[in-house]
Design a protein around this motif. Structure first.
Motif, PDB file in Angstrom:
ATOM      1  N   ASN A 109       0.810  -1.235   0.000  1.00 13.24           N
ATOM      2  CA  ASN A 109       0.000   0.000   0.000  1.00 13.24           C
ATOM      3  C   ASN A 109       0.834   1.272   0.000  1.00 13.24           C
ATOM      4  O   ASN A 109       0.352   2.345   0.333  1.00 13.24           O
ATOM      5  CB  ASN A 109      -0.963   0.006   1.193  1.00 13.24           C
ATOM      6  N   ASN A 110       2.109   1.161  -0.380  1.00 12.28           N
ATOM      7  CA  ASN A 110       2.954   2.354  -0.534  1.00 12.28           C
ATOM      8  C   ASN A 110       2.521   3.160  -1.752  1.00 12.28           C
ATOM      9  O   ASN A 110       2.019   2.594  -2.728  1.00 12.28           O
ATOM     10  CB  ASN A 110       4.419   1.939  -0.709  1.00 12.28           C
ATOM     11  N   PRO A 111       2.747   4.500  -1.739  1.00  8.36           N
ATOM     12  CA  PRO A 111       3.224   5.292  -0.605  1.00  8.36           C
ATOM     13  C   PRO A 111       2.099   5.560   0.383  1.00  8.36           C
ATOM     14  O   PRO A 111       0.937   5.674  -0.001  1.00  8.36           O
ATOM     15  CB  PRO A 111       3.692   6.581  -1.264  1.00  8.36           C
ATOM     16  N   VAL A 112       2.449   5.684   1.647  1.00  5.21           N
ATOM     17  CA  VAL A 112       1.442   5.936   2.678  1.00  5.21           C
ATOM     18  C   VAL A 112       1.312   7.423   2.987  1.00  5.21           C
ATOM     19  O   VAL A 112       0.426   7.829   3.728  1.00  5.21           O
ATOM     20  CB  VAL A 112       1.760   5.157   3.969  1.00  5.21           C
ATOM     21  N   LEU A 113       2.213   8.216   2.417  1.00  3.90           N
ATOM     22  CA  LEU A 113       2.169   9.667   2.602  1.00  3.90           C
ATOM     23  C   LEU A 113       2.765  10.315   1.368  1.00  3.90           C
ATOM     24  O   LEU A 113       3.901  10.025   0.989  1.00  3.90           O
ATOM     25  CB  LEU A 113       2.968  10.068   3.846  1.00  3.90           C
ATOM     26  N   ILE A 143      -1.118   2.776   8.058  1.00  8.51           N
ATOM     27  CA  ILE A 143      -1.879   3.810   7.366  1.00  8.51           C
ATOM     28  C   ILE A 143      -1.606   5.159   8.035  1.00  8.51           C
ATOM     29  O   ILE A 143      -1.627   5.280   9.258  1.00  8.51           O
ATOM     30  CB  ILE A 143      -3.389   3.511   7.399  1.00  8.51           C
ATOM     31  N   VAL A 144      -1.346   6.173   7.217  1.00 14.64           N
ATOM     32  CA  VAL A 144      -1.162   7.542   7.709  1.00 14.64           C
ATOM     33  C   VAL A 144      -2.354   8.384   7.277  1.00 14.64           C
ATOM     34  O   VAL A 144      -2.721   8.392   6.104  1.00 14.64           O
ATOM     35  CB  VAL A 144       0.140   8.166   7.157  1.00 14.64           C
ATOM     36  N   ASP A 145      -2.966   9.102   8.213  1.00 18.91           N
ATOM     37  CA  ASP A 145      -4.092   9.996   7.912  1.00 18.91           C
ATOM     38  C   ASP A 145      -3.552  11.377   7.551  1.00 18.91           C
ATOM     39  O   ASP A 145      -3.679  12.336   8.316  1.00 18.91           O
ATOM     40  CB  ASP A 145      -5.037  10.091   9.117  1.00 18.91           C
ATOM     41  N   GLY A 146      -2.962  11.490   6.370  1.00 18.12           N
ATOM     42  CA  GLY A 146      -2.390  12.769   5.992  1.00 18.12           C
ATOM     43  C   GLY A 146      -1.941  12.764   4.548  1.00 18.12           C
ATOM     44  O   GLY A 146      -2.029  11.740   3.876  1.00 18.12           O
ATOM     45  N   PRO A 147      -1.462  13.919   4.053  1.00 18.69           N
ATOM     46  CA  PRO A 147      -1.287  15.167   4.809  1.00 18.69           C
ATOM     47  C   PRO A 147      -2.608  15.897   5.020  1.00 18.69           C
ATOM     48  O   PRO A 147      -3.446  15.933   4.126  1.00 18.69           O
ATOM     49  CB  PRO A 147      -0.357  15.991   3.912  1.00 18.69           C
ATOM     50  N   THR A 148      -2.787  16.451   6.221  1.00 15.61           N
ATOM     51  CA  THR A 148      -4.009  17.179   6.535  1.00 15.61           C
ATOM     52  C   THR A 148      -3.702  18.672   6.640  1.00 15.61           C
ATOM     53  O   THR A 148      -2.627  19.075   7.070  1.00 15.61           O
ATOM     54  CB  THR A 148      -4.626  16.723   7.865  1.00 15.61           C
ATOM     55  N   THR A 149      -4.683  19.467   6.251  1.00 22.43           N
ATOM     56  CA  THR A 149      -4.619  20.915   6.470  1.00 22.43           C
ATOM     57  C   THR A 149      -5.930  21.421   7.071  1.00 22.43           C
ATOM     58  O   THR A 149      -6.054  22.606   7.353  1.00 22.43           O
ATOM     59  CB  THR A 149      -4.332  21.669   5.157  1.00 22.43           C
ATOM     60  N   GLU A 150      -6.899  20.518   7.249  1.00 20.40           N
ATOM     61  CA  GLU A 150      -8.144  20.904   7.896  1.00 20.40           C
ATOM     62  C   GLU A 150      -8.000  20.787   9.409  1.00 20.40           C
ATOM     63  O   GLU A 150      -7.017  20.243   9.917  1.00 20.40           O
ATOM     64  CB  GLU A 150      -9.300  20.023   7.409  1.00 20.40           C
ATOM     65  N   SER A 151      -8.980  21.295  10.136  1.00 14.44           N
ATOM     66  CA  SER A 151      -8.929  21.253  11.592  1.00 14.44           C
ATOM     67  C   SER A 151      -9.070  19.812  12.081  1.00 14.44           C
ATOM     68  O   SER A 151      -9.995  19.100  11.699  1.00 14.44           O
ATOM     69  CB  SER A 151     -10.063  22.113  12.173  1.00 14.44           C
TER      70      SER A 151
END
Length: 384
Positions: free
Chosen positions: A307-311, A369-377
Motif C-alpha cells: 500500500n505504498n506510498p502511505v504519505l 496507514i497515515v491519515d495525511g497530509p491534513t490541512t483541515e482542523s
C-alpha cells in the motif's frame, strides 16, 4: 379597558426581556463551545520551519523537536507540552569549529535519551577530504546533560567510515538491549543499472541514474563504533513492473533529476514486527513521499508494503501540500496512539519546509496507514 392594555404592554415587555436573556445565553454558550473547540483542535502545518523533524519525548510532559535549519553550522531545538505549540529554545550544537571534525551541511539531527545523558546523531561534511569530493558526508555523535544542549562531540572524528558518503542516522534499541544504526548512502557517484535507468537512457532523459540506499549495522553500546559489517536493507526497485517502482521513480520519470532516493529511514517495532519507514524521490521536489517495509529481524530482510506510498502530495486532489517526507513516529499513551511527524511544502510557504503531524495506525493485519497530509482542523494529539 386602559387598565388591561397597561398590563398587556407590561407582559410584552417582560417577555422581550426573557427572550433577550435566552438569546444572550445561547450566544455565550455557543461562544464557549467554539472556544473549547478551538482549544482542542489545530491545523497543519505547524509554525516550525524545519526539515527532517525529529521529536524526543522527554518523559516529563515536555517534547523537544530537532531538525535541519534555523541556525548556521549546527542545530537548534523547539520545546512543547502539547505537540502543537512550539517554543524556540535556540542552538544546541555548533559545528565547524577547531575541535570538531565537521565542516558544513548539518543535516537530519536525532536526539535520544539513554540513562541520564542525551545523544545527538547527525550528518555533516567531513573536514578530512583528501580527494576534494563534492559530497563527503559522515555521521557523528554528540552528547549533553540536557535536551537543550550544549552538545559536544563524543569523539573528534565521525562514528565510522563505510567508504562512501552517508547521511540520515536513525537509532533503534531492541528489546534485548542491542542498538542498531540505520543510515542512507547518498546518490553521489553511485550509478546503478536497472530497467528504470535503461528506460531513461532510451528516452533521452539521462545517461545514468544514481541511487541512494538504506543500510543497517549494529551499534556499540558506547556509541563510539559499529559492530560487524553494514547490511543493505532497502533500495529502489530494479524492475519497472515492481509494485513500488512507479512512485519511487517519479523524480526520474518526470524529468526532474537523474537520481532515485531511498533515505530518511525510521525504524520501530510493533507486535514483534520491525517497521522501517523511508522516503523516496528528490527531497527538494514535489514528489517526495513516504513508504514502509517490514521484517522479522532488525537487519532484514525487509519487504516493502503493497500500500505504498502511505504519505504523499495531495495537490493533485485539490490540496496544497507537496514534498511530504523524512518522517518519524511518535507513540503516545503507552503506544495506544501513534503519530508521524514529517516535513512538507505548501503554496503559502513556497520552498520553505514546514512541519506536519498526523495520526497513523497499524491495523490488525499489520497494514500501516497515515491519515495525511491534513490541512483541515483536526484534534490535538494529546486531547483525543
Amino acid at each position: 379597558m386602559n387598565y388591561n392594555l397597561k398590563y398587556y404592554k407590561f407582559g410584552l415587555a417582560i417577555m422581550a426581556v426573557i427572550l433577550t436573556f435566552l438569546s444572550c445565553k445561547d450566544k455565550v454558550k455557543n461562544k464557549v463551545s467554539n472556544e473549547e473547540a478551538a482549544i482542542s483542535t489545530f491545523t497543519n502545518p505547524l509554525k516550525v520551519e524545519f526539515g527532517d523533524p525529529f521529536v524526543l519525548d522527554n518523559g516529563d510532559g515536555t517534547f523537544y523537536m530537532y531538525g535541519t535549519g534555523q541556525v548556521e553550522n549546527g542545530f537548534a531545538t523547539y520545546s512543547s507540552n502539547d505537540l502543537v505549540n512550539w517554543k524556540f529554545e535556540g542552538r544546541i550544537y555548533e559545528g565547524n569549529i577547531e575541535a570538531s571534525w565537521t565542516q558544513k551541511n548539518f543535516w537530519a539531527p536525532e536526539v535520544y535519551k539513554f540513562g541520564a545523558k542525551y545523544f545527538l546523531f547527525f550528518s555533516a561534511d567531513d573536514k578530512d577530504n583528501p580527494n576534494d569530493e563534492l559530497e563527503n558526508f559522515k555521521i557523528g555523535v554528540a552528547v549533553s546533560d540536557s535536551p537543550k544542549g550544549p552538545f559536544k562531540d563524543l569523539t573528534d572524528q565521525p562514528l565510522f567510515d563505510p567508504g562512501y558518503p552517508i547521511i540520515d542516522a536513525n537509532v533503534f534499541k531492541d528489546d534485548d538491549g542491542k542498538f542498531y544504526l540505520y543510515y542512507s548512502r547518498v546518490c553521489y557517484k553511485h550509478p546503478v543499472e536497472s530497467e528504470i535507468s535503461q528506460w531513461a537512457k532510451e528516452e533521452g532523459l539521462y545517461d545514468e541514474i544514481e541511487e541512494s540506499w538504506v543500510y543497517g549495522v549494529e551499534l556499540a553500546a558506547d556509541f563510539k563504533s559499529v559492530i560487524g559489517e553494514p547490511q543493505l536493507l532497502l533500495r529502489p526497485p530494479l524492475e519497472m513492473n515492481d509494485r513500488n517502482a512507479e512512485w519511487e521513480s517519479r523524480s526520474v520519470t518526470s524529468g526532474e533529476v537523474n537520481r532515485r532516493w531511498t533515505e530518511g529511514s525510521f525504524t520501530f517495532k510493533h507486535n514483534g514486527t520491525y517497521y522501517m519507514m523511508y522516503s523516496a524521490n528528490h527531497y527538494a521536489g514535489p514528489n517526495y513521499a513516504v513508504g514502509y517495509a517490514t521484517s522479522n529481524s532488525p537487519l532484514g530482510k525487509y519487504q516493502k508494503a503493497d500500500n505504498n506510498p502511505v504519505l504523499q502530495k495531495n495537490i493533485d486532489k485539490g490540496g496544497d501540500v507537496t514534498g511530504t517526507g523524512h518522517n518519524m513516529v511518535l507513540s503516545l499513551n503507552g503506544g495506544k496512539k501513534m503519530y508521524t511527524m514529517y516535513h512538507g511544502r505548501t503554496k503559502a510557504m513556497g520552498e520553505n519546509r514546514v512541519v506536519f503531524i498526523d495520526k497513523m495506525n497499524i491495523e490488525e493485519d499489520g497494514t500501516l496507514i497515515v491519515d495525511g497530509p491534513t490541512t483541515e482542523s483536526i484534534p490535538k494529539p494529546l486531547e483525543n
